[in-house]
Design an enzyme around this catalytic site. Sequence first.
Site, PDB file in Angstrom:
ATOM      1  N   TYR A   1     -29.922  -4.547   5.204  1.00 47.35           N
ATOM      2  CA  TYR A   1     -29.172  -5.443   4.322  1.00 47.35           C
ATOM      3  C   TYR A   1     -27.679  -5.256   4.555  1.00 47.35           C
ATOM      4  O   TYR A   1     -27.145  -4.146   4.431  1.00 47.35           O
ATOM      5  CB  TYR A   1     -29.526  -5.150   2.867  1.00 47.35           C
ATOM      6  CG  TYR A   1     -29.145  -6.263   1.924  1.00 47.35           C
ATOM      7  CD1 TYR A   1     -30.011  -7.318   1.699  1.00 47.35           C
ATOM      8  CD2 TYR A   1     -27.921  -6.257   1.267  1.00 47.35           C
ATOM      9  CE1 TYR A   1     -29.673  -8.353   0.838  1.00 47.35           C
ATOM     10  CE2 TYR A   1     -27.574  -7.286   0.407  1.00 47.35           C
ATOM     11  CZ  TYR A   1     -28.454  -8.335   0.194  1.00 47.35           C
ATOM     12  OH  TYR A   1     -28.107  -9.352  -0.655  1.00 47.35           O
TER      13      TYR A   1
ATOM     14  N   TYR B   1     -26.462 -15.861   4.900  1.00 50.84           N
ATOM     15  CA  TYR B   1     -26.744 -15.000   3.747  1.00 50.84           C
ATOM     16  C   TYR B   1     -27.744 -15.685   2.837  1.00 50.84           C
ATOM     17  O   TYR B   1     -27.387 -16.505   1.993  1.00 50.84           O
ATOM     18  CB  TYR B   1     -25.446 -14.693   2.992  1.00 50.84           C
ATOM     19  CG  TYR B   1     -25.617 -13.696   1.861  1.00 50.84           C
ATOM     20  CD1 TYR B   1     -26.223 -12.475   2.069  1.00 50.84           C
ATOM     21  CD2 TYR B   1     -25.161 -13.984   0.577  1.00 50.84           C
ATOM     22  CE1 TYR B   1     -26.377 -11.558   1.042  1.00 50.84           C
ATOM     23  CE2 TYR B   1     -25.295 -13.077  -0.459  1.00 50.84           C
ATOM     24  CZ  TYR B   1     -25.904 -11.861  -0.222  1.00 50.84           C
ATOM     25  OH  TYR B   1     -26.054 -10.948  -1.240  1.00 50.84           O
TER      26      TYR B   1
END
Length: 397
Positions: free
Chosen positions: A300, A350
């Site tokens: 992440y 994203y």
Amino acid sequence: MSGTGWRPGACAIAGIGTTDFSRDSGRSDLTLATQAVLAALDDAGIAAAEVDGIVRCDMDLVRHNDLAEALGIRQLSYWGECGPGGVAPSALIGQAVGAILSGQADTVVAFRSLNGRSGRRYGAAPASAAQQVVGGGATYDEFFLPHGLLTAGQMFALMAQRHMIEYGSTPEQLGSIAIACRDRAQANPAAQMHGRPLTMDDYLSARMISSPLRLYDYCLETDGAAAVVVTSAARARDCRNGAALIQAVAQASLPGTQPGTMFPVLMRDSITSLSSRAVAELLWARSGLGPADVDVAQLYDCFTITLLLQLEDYGFAKRGEGGAFAADGGIGLDGLLPCNTSGGHLSEGYIHGMNHIVEAVRQIRGTSSAQVPGAEVSLVTSAPPPASSALILTADR
């Protein structure tokens, strides 16, 4: 706590799908979600009518019943949600597995859809920042607003600054992470930053946003959606593209769980480690694997510092050495741990981590635009505070 009763490889991801990633989709969140799910179902060769479970991120504007209606699903036997935000994706796969193994559903769709640039911009200060008085807003985070802490970027900048003070990490090390992700995006035509290479000079000369984080330390703002189809391993083997086995899923917080969504984690004794350290211990125990077994990772990366901290939390680098690991080529395609092979949040798009799961499946299938040869163990992390989740996918050999 060690995951007694977990069944490695009992379930699998059978289908993956995304929309295009852009700055202005011109479509509603529901339309994006529907398109991504239909793509995932088509990838699996499963009809929408066969879906009986839906799991979603708690921040998604698309509710499970909205999506069921759009897909023409007549009845659901399971639905759920998890969060906050980027913590959700791996945990959603865990929910899907739990639903399937407990007999509550047979085929579960997990998705994330957002207009993150043209709609709600998650990097911006909340509307409550303009209030003259805080309190009563049902969030602990609001009490940090009067002190000028308004955005996620500011919070992670404090973590980066502390890491630099304690361990001597450098801007160039953070820059190596941004550049590695951008390099991977050059091979991925679907990435927002495809065709826009990044050099260290570009990185260092970019404007400072929240010291020590510069423009390219921040993830993209993206309109788009991603989805996966989870079912039993036995059924997935008969699907159009086979099975990416779910070897393990884990969720965890650190001892003394912080309240709120984000800012209160700064009150911990140490802010140079995320809750991913606790997730890692549980994930390795459940999977029977360790850092040395991982062929490729999708870590992440809402900010470059987030990826750096996870290199240390998951045991790929010693405490304080994550920056050096990245700068020495450790996360490159030929490195010890190829990372974020589609470009990641820094350069592909994203989608709050769901696109990382899609890319992890591609690596297992051997279809990534930056394929790691012979990849059989693929790690995905979903890592911001106050808690984290992660999963491991393995090839069906």
